[in-house]
Design a protein around this motif. Structure first.
Motif, PDB file in Angstrom:
ATOM      1  N   ALA A  40       1.087 -11.825  11.875  1.00 18.31           N
ATOM      2  CA  ALA A  40       0.245 -10.748  11.340  1.00 18.31           C
ATOM      3  C   ALA A  40      -0.579 -10.100  12.449  1.00 18.31           C
ATOM      4  CB  ALA A  40      -0.651 -11.298  10.236  1.00 18.31           C
ATOM      5  N   ALA A  41      -0.945 -10.890  13.471  1.00 18.43           N
ATOM      6  CA  ALA A  41      -1.784 -10.364  14.562  1.00 18.43           C
ATOM      7  C   ALA A  41      -0.962  -9.659  15.649  1.00 18.43           C
ATOM      8  CB  ALA A  41      -2.575 -11.510  15.176  1.00 18.43           C
ATOM      9  N   GLY A  42       0.351  -9.656  15.526  1.00 20.53           N
ATOM     10  CA  GLY A  42       1.185  -8.959  16.515  1.00 20.53           C
ATOM     11  C   GLY A  42       1.409  -9.744  17.797  1.00 20.53           C
ATOM     12  N   GLU A  43       1.200 -11.070  17.761  1.00 15.22           N
ATOM     13  CA  GLU A  43       1.379 -11.867  18.985  1.00 15.22           C
ATOM     14  C   GLU A  43       2.833 -12.293  19.187  1.00 15.22           C
ATOM     15  OE1 GLU A  43      -2.280 -14.614  19.868  1.00 15.22           O
ATOM     16  OE2 GLU A  43      -1.834 -14.683  17.732  1.00 15.22           O
ATOM     17  N   ILE A  44       3.618 -12.169  18.129  1.00 15.63           N
ATOM     18  CA  ILE A  44       5.040 -12.566  18.201  1.00 15.63           C
ATOM     19  C   ILE A  44       5.871 -11.294  18.081  1.00 15.63           C
ATOM     20  CG2 ILE A  44       6.850 -13.792  16.915  1.00 15.63           C
ATOM     21  CD1 ILE A  44       4.710 -15.955  16.363  1.00 15.63           C
ATOM     22  N   ASP A  45       6.870 -11.157  18.955  1.00 10.57           N
ATOM     23  CA  ASP A  45       7.603  -9.891  19.011  1.00 10.57           C
ATOM     24  C   ASP A  45       8.722  -9.810  17.993  1.00 10.57           C
ATOM     25  OD1 ASP A  45       6.372  -8.750  21.581  1.00 10.57           O
ATOM     26  OD2 ASP A  45       6.924 -10.803  22.117  1.00 10.57           O
ATOM     27  N   THR A  46       9.459 -10.907  17.857  1.00 11.69           N
ATOM     28  CA  THR A  46      10.673 -10.829  17.035  1.00 11.69           C
ATOM     29  C   THR A  46      10.797 -12.050  16.118  1.00 11.69           C
ATOM     30  OG1 THR A  46      11.944 -11.915  18.791  1.00 11.69           O
ATOM     31  CG2 THR A  46      11.993  -9.503  18.747  1.00 11.69           C
ATOM     32  N   ILE A  47      11.395 -11.798  14.948  1.00  7.69           N
ATOM     33  CA  ILE A  47      11.816 -12.905  14.081  1.00  7.69           C
ATOM     34  C   ILE A  47      13.342 -12.836  14.002  1.00  7.69           C
ATOM     35  CG2 ILE A  47      11.681 -13.978  11.807  1.00  7.69           C
ATOM     36  CD1 ILE A  47       9.023 -12.507  11.355  1.00  7.69           C
ATOM     37  N   SER A  48      14.007 -13.803  14.610  1.00  5.56           N
ATOM     38  CA  SER A  48      15.467 -13.904  14.507  1.00  5.56           C
ATOM     39  C   SER A  48      15.759 -15.296  13.947  1.00  5.56           C
ATOM     40  CB  SER A  48      16.121 -13.647  15.859  1.00  5.56           C
ATOM     41  OG  SER A  48      15.954 -12.273  16.207  1.00  5.56           O
ATOM     42  N   THR A  49      17.026 -15.686  13.809  1.00  2.00           N
ATOM     43  CA  THR A  49      17.238 -16.895  12.995  1.00  2.00           C
ATOM     44  C   THR A  49      17.597 -18.169  13.736  1.00  2.00           C
ATOM     45  OG1 THR A  49      19.573 -16.357  12.701  1.00  2.00           O
ATOM     46  CG2 THR A  49      18.012 -15.597  10.988  1.00  2.00           C
ATOM     47  N   ASP A  50      18.243 -18.074  14.910  1.00  2.00           N
ATOM     48  CA  ASP A  50      18.874 -19.261  15.504  1.00  2.00           C
ATOM     49  C   ASP A  50      19.924 -19.812  14.545  1.00  2.00           C
ATOM     50  OD1 ASP A  50      19.484 -21.199  17.315  1.00  2.00           O
ATOM     51  OD2 ASP A  50      17.645 -22.359  17.057  1.00  2.00           O
ATOM     52  N   HIS A  51      20.623 -18.897  13.860  1.00  2.27           N
ATOM     53  CA  HIS A  51      21.673 -19.311  12.919  1.00  2.27           C
ATOM     54  C   HIS A  51      22.706 -20.174  13.643  1.00  2.27           C
ATOM     55  CE1 HIS A  51      24.478 -18.731   9.474  1.00  2.27           C
ATOM     56  NE2 HIS A  51      25.402 -18.832  10.425  1.00  2.27           N
ATOM     57  N   CYS A  52      22.862 -21.408  13.188  1.00  5.58           N
ATOM     58  CA  CYS A  52      23.772 -22.359  13.836  1.00  5.58           C
ATOM     59  C   CYS A  52      24.146 -23.344  12.731  1.00  5.58           C
ATOM     60  CB  CYS A  52      23.014 -23.040  14.982  1.00  5.58           C
ATOM     61  SG  CYS A  52      24.012 -24.137  15.990  1.00  5.58           S
ATOM     62  N   SER A  53      25.168 -23.005  11.961  1.00  5.02           N
ATOM     63  CA  SER A  53      25.401 -23.710  10.697  1.00  5.02           C
ATOM     64  C   SER A  53      26.356 -24.891  10.854  1.00  5.02           C
ATOM     65  CB  SER A  53      25.957 -22.717   9.666  1.00  5.02           C
ATOM     66  OG  SER A  53      27.127 -22.100  10.167  1.00  5.02           O
ATOM     67  N   PHE A  54      26.009 -25.985  10.200  1.00  6.20           N
ATOM     68  CA  PHE A  54      26.891 -27.160  10.098  1.00  6.20           C
ATOM     69  C   PHE A  54      26.882 -27.639   8.655  1.00  6.20           C
ATOM     70  CE2 PHE A  54      25.280 -27.276  14.473  1.00  6.20           C
ATOM     71  CZ  PHE A  54      26.475 -27.307  15.172  1.00  6.20           C
ATOM     72  N   ASN A  55      28.036 -28.046   8.156  1.00  5.02           N
ATOM     73  CA  ASN A  55      28.087 -28.596   6.800  1.00  5.02           C
ATOM     74  C   ASN A  55      27.402 -29.952   6.752  1.00  5.02           C
ATOM     75  OD1 ASN A  55      29.627 -26.592   5.300  1.00  5.02           O
ATOM     76  ND2 ASN A  55      31.287 -27.099   6.728  1.00  5.02           N
ATOM     77  N   LEU A  56      26.791 -30.222   5.598  1.00  2.00           N
ATOM     78  CA  LEU A  56      26.217 -31.559   5.384  1.00  2.00           C
ATOM     79  C   LEU A  56      27.352 -32.570   5.307  1.00  2.00           C
ATOM     80  CD1 LEU A  56      23.439 -31.638   2.625  1.00  2.00           C
ATOM     81  CD2 LEU A  56      23.388 -32.710   4.887  1.00  2.00           C
ATOM     82  N   CYS A  57      28.377 -32.165   4.540  1.00  2.00           N
ATOM     83  CA  CYS A  57      29.508 -33.049   4.280  1.00  2.00           C
ATOM     84  C   CYS A  57      30.548 -32.887   5.383  1.00  2.00           C
ATOM     85  CB  CYS A  57      30.082 -32.658   2.918  1.00  2.00           C
ATOM     86  SG  CYS A  57      31.242 -33.818   2.333  1.00  2.00           S
ATOM     87  N   GLY A  58      30.750 -33.936   6.174  1.00  2.00           N
ATOM     88  CA  GLY A  58      31.779 -33.880   7.223  1.00  2.00           C
ATOM     89  C   GLY A  58      31.247 -33.515   8.589  1.00  2.00           C
ATOM     90  N   GLN A  59      30.019 -33.003   8.663  1.00  2.00           N
ATOM     91  CA  GLN A  59      29.448 -32.692   9.981  1.00  2.00           C
ATOM     92  C   GLN A  59      28.101 -33.393  10.152  1.00  2.00           C
ATOM     93  OE1 GLN A  59      30.004 -28.156  10.012  1.00  2.00           O
ATOM     94  NE2 GLN A  59      31.078 -28.751  11.870  1.00  2.00           N
ATOM     95  N   LYS A  60      27.083 -32.933   9.423  1.00  2.00           N
ATOM     96  CA  LYS A  60      25.752 -33.555   9.593  1.00  2.00           C
ATOM     97  C   LYS A  60      25.774 -35.031   9.187  1.00  2.00           C
ATOM     98  CE  LYS A  60      22.733 -29.645   9.857  1.00  2.00           C
ATOM     99  NZ  LYS A  60      21.595 -29.685  10.772  1.00  2.00           N
ATOM    100  N   ASP A  61      26.624 -35.359   8.194  1.00  2.00           N
ATOM    101  CA  ASP A  61      26.589 -36.747   7.696  1.00  2.00           C
ATOM    102  C   ASP A  61      27.175 -37.753   8.696  1.00  2.00           C
ATOM    103  OD1 ASP A  61      29.229 -36.089   7.355  1.00  2.00           O
ATOM    104  OD2 ASP A  61      29.264 -36.429   5.189  1.00  2.00           O
TER     105      ASP A  61
END
Ligand code: URP
Ligand code: ZN
Ligand code: ZN
Length: 460
Positions: free
Chosen positions: A313-334
């Motif tokens: 809100a104060a303008g101290e951060i320039d960008t909001i992006s995601t770091d999208h890096c998807s892994f399935n729970l089943c078969g990957q994260k587990d």
């Protein structure tokens, strides 16, 4: 895409650099042909296809400057390819991603860039650009920098954590010095990798093996120390341009504030929806549910989240992006069920960023501020402005027509991200991308893809 077809987006609220104006936007082929506050006369619209968007906000296309599509991350391949990831991105209102092409050890940067083109070209719904992550710093890599810059890559990345990727301080300094004459920006993953490795061993040996061990082994100090070190190295390199990616802590922000107070220039800061909406209590979800949130840096304390929200809100951060890096729970994260260190790091988010931020900040951010955080600043920091990030004559015909009143609920069953869960399951959103254009082509309507794949490489 350059077909010359003319479309008028009529009667919406145009989100312009100096404010909001009711009016019309005309797209011709892959460019914006007219921006008309007040509207164009009816008679001038002959032969155009007309979309009435009254009640909607008309943004330039949104930009997610931090994604990892179709990438090997040291433990596994991400679940989303460029095809599925950019389709999902478009459904949410994003029209350009900047993905991290990565030079693994033993590989040259031209090889990495070629490989990323091989993966992405011809498959993308959105436009796409590449940062170049440097993992093998040597004389050859140094010599290759100008050629990579010539190929349209104006931002690079180094890591201060992850054994297979990280550079030491002297190497990081050399990269900063090598990029300065090219006018390029260095994005840096700021965590102290040596400390993380030691703390991981300590936490595991103390008997904590589940996802709750992940935040315990990566405390805020690991981030803040690395940010401080990076900013000192950047200062040593003559205030080199740096982008601190995925800022997650108050302590880290304080280090950035102090550098800025000292007068250090060229510091850009990114955070991500997860650090603004979620907190570390998620790691305690039953039945290994905490694994969904294993990403680095980890989710933090509610006080960190509150500080970052205030900084937005104060303008101290320039960008909001995601770091999208998807892994399935089943078969990957587990695969890390018995050892949190073996859970692939990363979460999905490219589809939901605009809805989440617009909803969660509805009381604090108006359309102009949303535009800055979700598109304009990404375009400015990463060398795409004014081609992107602004509604202006001659700019690319990437447009997100946003309906601020549409209500919808995020769910794994209805999402387009190619992954078996979402960290935002059940979140009610108010506001949705109604129409999304990439290079003048309609790619999504009310959260569903049209099937067009007009995305092209953005040479920056
Ligand atoms: O956990 C994360 N964030 N994975 C993606 C790679 C990175 O650190 O940005
Ligand atoms: Zn990172
Ligand atoms: Zn990342």
């Amino acid at each position: 895409m350059g077909t010359g077809a003319r479309t008028v987006i009529r009667g919406g609220t145009l989100v312009l650099p100096d404010g909001l104006a009711m009016g019309d936007l005309i797209l011709e082929g892959d460019r914006i042909a007219a921006v008309a506050p007040g509207g164009v006369p009816e008679g001038a619209l002959a032969g155009m296809s007309c979309q009435d968007v009254s009640g909607c906000w008309v943004f330039p296309g949104l930009i997610d400057a931090h994604t990892h599509m179709q990438a090997w991350t040291g433990m596994d391949w991400t679940a989303d390819s460029f095809e599925t990831g950019t389709r999902a991105a478009a459904c949410g209102g994003t029209t350009t991603i900047v993905d991290y092409a990565t030079q693994d050890k033993g590989m040259t940067m031209p090889q990495a860039l070629e490989e990323w083109h091989r993966r992405a070209d011809g498959t993308c719904t959105t436009n796409y650009a590449f940062h170049m992550a440097v993992a093998d710093w040597n004389e050859r890599t140094k010599d290759d920098l100008p050629g990579i810059r010539e190929a349209g890559v104006s931002s690079f990345k180094t890591y201060l954590a992850y054994d297979h990727l990280r550079l030491d301080d002297a190497q990081t300094l050399e990269v900063l010095e090598g990029l300065a004459p090219l006018g390029a920006t260095l994005c840096v993953h700021c965590e102290n990798g040596t400390l993380v490795d030691a703390l991981q061993r300590r936490v595991f040996d103390a008997g904590v093996h589940g996802p709750e061990g992940h935040p315990m082994s990566r405390p805020d100090v690991c981030e803040a120390e690395a940010i401080g070190r990076l900013l000192m190295l950047a200062h040593l390199a003559g205030d080199a341009r740096v982008n601190v990616v995925h800022l997650s802590t108050r302590l880290g922000l304080e280090v950035i504030r102090s550098a800025r107070r000292r007068g250090q220039r060229n510091i850009y800061v990114e955070t991500c929806p997860q650090y603004l909406l979620l907190d570390e209590t998620r790691y305690l979800e039953p039945d290994f549910g905490g694994a969904k949130y294993v990403m680095s840096p980890p989710l933090r304390k509610p006080a960190d989240r509150a500080t970052l929200r205030a900084a937005i809100a104060a303008g101290e951060i320039d960008t909001i992006s995601t770091d999208h890096c998807s892994f399935n729970l089943c078969g990957q994260k587990d695969r890390g069920r018995d050892d949190f260190r073996r859970i692939p790091n990363g979460i999905p988010g490219v589809e939901h960023r605009p809805g989440l931020i617009a909803t969660s900040f509805a009381d604090e951010l108006g359309p102009r501020e949303l535009l800055r955080l979700l598109s304009e600043n990404q375009a400015r920091v990463f060398g795409m402005f004014p081609r992107k990030g602004i509604l202006a004559v001659g700019s690319d015909a990437d447009v997100c027509v946003w309906d601020p009143c549409q209500e919808w609920v995020i769910g794994a069953k209805t999402q387009h991200q190619n992954v078996d869960h979402t960290p935002y399951e059940g979140v009610r959103c108010r506001g949705r991308a109604h129409l999304v254009y990439v290079n003048g082509v309609l790619v999504a309507r009310d959260g569903e893809p049209t099937g067009s794949v007009p995305g092209t490489y953005v040479k920056r």
